[in-house]
Design an enzyme around this catalytic site. Structure first.
Site, PDB file in Angstrom:
ATOM      1  CB  SER A  85      -0.952  -0.050   1.199  1.00 29.21           C
ATOM      2  OG  SER A  85      -1.987   0.891   1.082  1.00 29.21           O
ATOM      3  CG  ASP A  87      -6.308  -2.687  -4.315  1.00 26.94           C
ATOM      4  OD1 ASP A  87      -7.159  -1.829  -4.010  1.00 26.94           O
ATOM      5  OD2 ASP A  87      -5.173  -2.735  -3.810  1.00 26.94           O
ATOM      6  CG  HIS A 110      -5.714  -2.048  -0.393  1.00 27.30           C
ATOM      7  ND1 HIS A 110      -4.849  -1.688  -1.409  1.00 27.30           N
ATOM      8  CD2 HIS A 110      -5.242  -1.423   0.728  1.00 27.30           C
ATOM      9  CE1 HIS A 110      -3.908  -0.883  -0.935  1.00 27.30           C
ATOM     10  NE2 HIS A 110      -4.118  -0.714   0.358  1.00 27.30           N
TER      11      HIS A 110
END
Length: 339
Positions: free
Chosen positions: A128, A282, A311
């Site tokens: 991330s 995602d 995600h």
């Protein structure tokens, strides 16, 4: 305290704002070898600390402390490194300087060079916002970084991702009726709504449709949203969250004097061997965005994580996703470098 602190003294950020007594909290795993060639840098993501990265570190894994010296620097604003919550007045809470991904990597560079005397990094890896930092390392220090492996993270915050983060910010600032003069009144209780907003983005439609939250020992959807999303966000300081959201919204590896916002040029300048692993489902750091980026990086492999965990395919929760990431890291680390 299970981490160390590296102090920089006074630091001026890209914004032009200066923070006296800036510091990074970090933890190391393993031992630096004699020629300092076994270095892995593994920055933390939004809201995470070094402990959240430990699922990917262990004996027999790609990031094996018996082979590698792994440095996990904590993101500015996360509550351990310099943050709104631990900076004394007058720069505490909403008065904390605006900090970029570039600023984070510049301090991390100083940490690895000034404290450890490191000249080469075998791998920069991250999930991330940690992934964005790995891209930034590759763009900022192409002669130093031999490999990068971002997963579930893009090289910049694309417009849709910006809107998602803006929705999280709005859920928080609505608690003071969007009055910027009252932001210091925010409390962790106000983070409840932010958790509810993020719940719809962190995992895919298929995850919810198939009720995979039951694998996490939650009997109902409501229990899951409260038990995971509300509770995890309410543990965060709201001013730290606002600082990290700003960092996330304005992330761009080309937003610096080296590239002058020429994003494609920044990507083409990454000479590291790259393994780019988006989550196939995602919803806001999309595989499409990563595919565009991978095409422009000269030595990039595009390896989507085929998963319905969205995600959170990169969060260390689902064993199949974890194995995919670890296997790709092993392959990457076994590959020769370019120069």
């Amino acid at each position: 305290m299970n981490y160390e602190v590296f102090e920089f003294g006074s630091v001026t950020f890209q914004s032009g704002e200066t923070l006296p007594n800036a510091f990074l909290a970090f933890k190391t795993y393993g031992t630096l070898n004699q020629d300092k060639s076994n270095v892995v840098v593994y920055p933390t993501a939004f809201g995470d600390t070094h402990e959240n990265n430990e699922w990917l570190i262990g004996k027999g894994m790609a990031l094996d402390p018996e082979k590698y010296f792994i440095i996990v620097p904590n993101l500015l604003g996360n509550g351990l490194s310099s943050s709104p919550s631990n900076t004394p007045p007058p720069l505490d809470r909403v008065n904390f300087p605006q900090v970029t991904i570039y600023d984070n990597v510049e301090l991390q560079y100083r940490l690895v060079t000034e404290k450890f005397g490191i000249k080469k990094i075998a791998l920069v890896v991250g999930w991330s916002m940690g992934g964005i930092q790995s891209f930034q390392w590759g763009a900022s220090y192409p002669d130093m970084v031999e490999r990068i492996a971002p997963f579930d993270g893009a090289a910049k915050t694309w417009p849709h991702t910006y809107v998602v983060l803006d929705g999280m910010k709005a859920a928080l600032t609505a608690a003071v009726n969007f009055d910027s003069s009252k932001l210091n009144q925010l409390t962790s209780e106000n983070m409840r709504a932010v958790g509810r907003v993020y719940a719809g983005w962190g995992l895919s439609q298929a995850f919810y449709r198939e009720g995979l939250y039951r694998e996490l020992k939650y009997d109902s959807l409501e229990d899951f949203v409260v038990g995971v999303w509300e509770n995890s966000f309410m543990k965060m300081d709201p001013h730290n969250v606002l600082a990290m959201l700003w960092t996330g919204q304005f992330a761009d590896i080309s937003a610096n004097p080296t590239y002058n916002e020429n994003f494609d040029e920044a990507l083409k300048s990454i000479t590291a061997l790259a393994c780019i692993m988006p989550g196939s489902t995602d919803l806001f750091c999309t595989a499409d965005d990563n595919e565009y980026e991978a095409r422009l990086i000269p030595n990039a492999a595009f390896k989507p994580i085929e998963s319905i965990w969205g995600h959170f395919a990169g969060r260390g929760i689902n064993s199949d996703d974890n194995k995919f990431i670890d296997d790709n890291l092993k392959h990457l680390l076994a590959s020769g470098t370019n120069g």
